[in-house]
Design an enzyme around this catalytic site. Sequence first.
Site, PDB file in Angstrom:
ATOM      1  N   GLY A   1       0.819  -1.160   0.080  1.00  5.14           N
ATOM      2  CA  GLY A   1       0.044   0.170  -0.024  1.00  5.14           C
ATOM      3  C   GLY A   1       0.802   1.162  -0.068  1.00  5.14           C
ATOM      4  O   GLY A   1       1.953   1.072  -0.204  1.00  5.14           O
TER       5      GLY A   1
ATOM      6  N   HIS B   1       2.355   4.961  -4.927  1.00  3.55           N
ATOM      7  CA  HIS B   1       3.182   6.039  -5.517  1.00  3.55           C
ATOM      8  C   HIS B   1       3.225   5.674  -6.904  1.00  3.55           C
ATOM      9  O   HIS B   1       2.932   4.427  -7.328  1.00  3.55           O
ATOM     10  CB  HIS B   1       4.288   6.364  -4.681  1.00  3.55           C
ATOM     11  CG  HIS B   1       5.203   5.320  -4.706  1.00  3.55           C
ATOM     12  ND1 HIS B   1       5.936   4.838  -5.698  1.00  3.55           N
ATOM     13  CD2 HIS B   1       5.732   4.649  -3.722  1.00  3.55           C
ATOM     14  CE1 HIS B   1       6.741   3.865  -5.248  1.00  3.55           C
ATOM     15  NE2 HIS B   1       6.610   3.618  -3.920  1.00  3.55           N
TER      16      HIS B   1
ATOM     17  N   HIS C   1       4.475   2.417  -7.920  1.00  2.95           N
ATOM     18  CA  HIS C   1       3.711   1.341  -8.175  1.00  2.95           C
ATOM     19  C   HIS C   1       2.582   1.339  -9.310  1.00  2.95           C
ATOM     20  O   HIS C   1       2.423   0.313 -10.119  1.00  2.95           O
ATOM     21  CB  HIS C   1       2.582   1.419  -7.049  1.00  2.95           C
ATOM     22  CG  HIS C   1       3.270   1.139  -5.497  1.00  2.95           C
ATOM     23  ND1 HIS C   1       3.545   1.882  -4.647  1.00  2.95           N
ATOM     24  CD2 HIS C   1       3.763  -0.150  -5.182  1.00  2.95           C
ATOM     25  CE1 HIS C   1       3.958   1.344  -3.531  1.00  2.95           C
ATOM     26  NE2 HIS C   1       4.599   0.182  -3.801  1.00  2.95           N
TER      27      HIS C   1
ATOM     28  N   GLN D   1       8.374  -9.246   7.582  1.00  7.86           N
ATOM     29  CA  GLN D   1       9.360  -8.853   6.895  1.00  7.86           C
ATOM     30  C   GLN D   1       9.870  -7.578   7.705  1.00  7.86           C
ATOM     31  O   GLN D   1      10.994  -7.054   7.184  1.00  7.86           O
ATOM     32  CB  GLN D   1       9.382  -8.456   5.449  1.00  7.86           C
ATOM     33  CG  GLN D   1       8.260  -7.396   4.933  1.00  7.86           C
ATOM     34  CD  GLN D   1       7.921  -7.442   3.662  1.00  7.86           C
ATOM     35  OE1 GLN D   1       7.138  -7.998   3.135  1.00  7.86           O
ATOM     36  NE2 GLN D   1       8.302  -6.404   3.087  1.00  7.86           N
TER      37      GLN D   1
ATOM     38  N   GLN E   1      12.300  -2.412  -9.911  1.00  2.75           N
ATOM     39  CA  GLN E   1      13.875  -2.653  -9.628  1.00  2.75           C
ATOM     40  C   GLN E   1      14.482  -2.123  -8.548  1.00  2.75           C
ATOM     41  O   GLN E   1      15.680  -2.552  -8.036  1.00  2.75           O
ATOM     42  CB  GLN E   1      14.669  -2.146 -10.968  1.00  2.75           C
ATOM     43  CG  GLN E   1      16.156  -2.479 -11.170  1.00  2.75           C
ATOM     44  CD  GLN E   1      16.863  -1.500 -12.059  1.00  2.75           C
ATOM     45  OE1 GLN E   1      16.320  -1.109 -13.295  1.00  2.75           O
ATOM     46  NE2 GLN E   1      17.981  -0.983 -11.543  1.00  2.75           N
TER      47      GLN E   1
ATOM     48  N   ASP F   1      14.000  -2.560  -5.466  1.00  6.46           N
ATOM     49  CA  ASP F   1      14.331  -3.685  -4.557  1.00  6.46           C
ATOM     50  C   ASP F   1      14.660  -4.773  -5.312  1.00  6.46           C
ATOM     51  O   ASP F   1      14.140  -6.020  -5.363  1.00  6.46           O
ATOM     52  CB  ASP F   1      12.967  -3.925  -3.766  1.00  6.46           C
ATOM     53  CG  ASP F   1      12.344  -2.966  -3.109  1.00  6.46           C
ATOM     54  OD1 ASP F   1      12.786  -2.619  -2.027  1.00  6.46           O
ATOM     55  OD2 ASP F   1      11.369  -2.539  -3.314  1.00  6.46           O
TER      56      ASP F   1
ATOM     57  N   GLN G   1      15.391  -8.150  -3.684  1.00  4.61           N
ATOM     58  CA  GLN G   1      14.214  -8.949  -3.619  1.00  4.61           C
ATOM     59  C   GLN G   1      13.721  -9.708  -4.629  1.00  4.61           C
ATOM     60  O   GLN G   1      13.496 -10.794  -4.854  1.00  4.61           O
ATOM     61  CB  GLN G   1      12.945  -7.880  -3.042  1.00  4.61           C
ATOM     62  CG  GLN G   1      11.423  -8.438  -3.244  1.00  4.61           C
ATOM     63  CD  GLN G   1      10.659  -7.379  -2.628  1.00  4.61           C
ATOM     64  OE1 GLN G   1      10.400  -7.299  -1.578  1.00  4.61           O
ATOM     65  NE2 GLN G   1       9.854  -6.556  -3.610  1.00  4.61           N
TER      66      GLN G   1
ATOM     67  N   ARG H   1       8.561   5.315   1.799  1.00  8.74           N
ATOM     68  CA  ARG H   1       9.243   5.573   3.128  1.00  8.74           C
ATOM     69  C   ARG H   1       9.863   7.378   2.891  1.00  8.74           C
ATOM     70  O   ARG H   1      10.051   7.621   3.793  1.00  8.74           O
ATOM     71  CB  ARG H   1      10.280   4.844   3.421  1.00  8.74           C
ATOM     72  CG  ARG H   1       9.927   3.240   4.092  1.00  8.74           C
ATOM     73  CD  ARG H   1      10.951   2.522   4.676  1.00  8.74           C
ATOM     74  NE  ARG H   1      10.538   1.630   5.499  1.00  8.74           N
ATOM     75  CZ  ARG H   1      10.411   0.332   5.144  1.00  8.74           C
ATOM     76  NH1 ARG H   1      10.814  -0.083   3.860  1.00  8.74           N
ATOM     77  NH2 ARG H   1       9.862  -0.622   6.016  1.00  8.74           N
TER      78      ARG H   1
HETATM   79  O1  PAF Z   1       7.990  -4.930  -2.259  1.00 11.70           O
HETATM   80  C1  PAF Z   1       6.999  -4.741  -1.537  1.00 11.70           C
HETATM   81  O2  PAF Z   1       6.177  -4.018  -1.402  1.00 11.70           O
HETATM   82  C2  PAF Z   1       6.955  -6.052  -0.238  1.00 11.70           C
HETATM   83  O3  PAF Z   1       8.147  -6.564  -0.062  1.00 11.70           O
HETATM   84  C3  PAF Z   1       6.204  -7.269  -1.079  1.00 11.70           C
HETATM   85  C4  PAF Z   1       6.616  -7.893  -2.299  1.00 11.70           C
HETATM   86  C5  PAF Z   1       4.703  -6.685  -1.247  1.00 11.70           C
HETATM   87  C6  PAF Z   1       5.867  -8.374  -0.105  1.00 11.70           C
HETATM   88  O4  PAF Z   1       5.135  -7.847   1.070  1.00 11.70           O
END
Ligand code: PAF
Length: 309
Positions: A34, A37, A40, A64, A159, A161, A164, A198
Amino acid sequence: MRILHTVEEVIQWRTQGLRNIRSKGTIGFVPTMGCLHPGHASLISQSVRENTYTVVSIFVNPSQFAPTEDLDSYPRTLPDDIKLLESLNVDVLFAPTMHVMYPQGIPLDVEKQRGPFVSVLGLSEKLEGKTRPNFFRGVATVVTKLFNIVMADVAYFGQKDIQQFIVLQCMVEELFVNTKLQMMPIVRNSKGLALSSRNKYLCPDSLKISENLYRGLQAAESAIKNLAPGARLSRSEIIDTVTEIWATYIDSHDFKVDYVSLADFKTFNELSGVEKTSKQQPLVISCAVYVTDREKPDTVVRLIDNIVI
Ligand code: PAF
């Protein structure tokens, strides 16, 4: 747009009675926490362009976050998020409760956690994992759960993250998950600051200062790109190029560097340097920096950024 809260509701939507929605087209999926921005929005728009249906999830995933991190204060802006998702023609918002995702509860203390968890060993301990030891375990766990519920054809990640993405790519490949991953470029403001939920914690002055994160990485990128054939730059020369750009802000305590990394794109193994050869493997220069807010010095925000070369 349908707003669904339970697994049963998603299965019902996906099977639409008895016919599987996948037989009528493809499902694109964008998992989020959520506080949406334009970063997303770019993932969501890509999914809407490329798929018959788009599902977005909003779930602030406790597993996390470390006990010392910002789970409670993490920005939650659901009414605005819903407006944005509707304007982007999203078909389904999945916003599960904590109980749906973690039926046995989810204490932040890992020792007390119960139930299934997914770890991607090897990749998860590096870089981000050094400072946030259980972060990727939390991400891989929640994404596995979400993938099993949504059963999308493609899932979109940013990218920004990048580690991740690499961790999840390994998870999908080696657990034979039937959802493909697509990485989308970082969305930046006009001065190069990577958009992040953030960033909301920082005052305008500190946001301006944070624009230097990318300038530092860009300096290293040009040093590498401008290498003469056969020439070599050592790891410390490359990293010094980045921190020199940040020197004023390190001295003024606006920035405290967590890491600057020069790593192989696939393995995230650190490199000892870069040589200009025709067979240069893709590499990633990435960083994490603690930014102390100039208006509220108790607020310290950890920002990350990277460039793939
Ligand atoms: O990148 C994120 O916003 C989070 O790490 C994700 C992939 C939604 C998992 O909670």
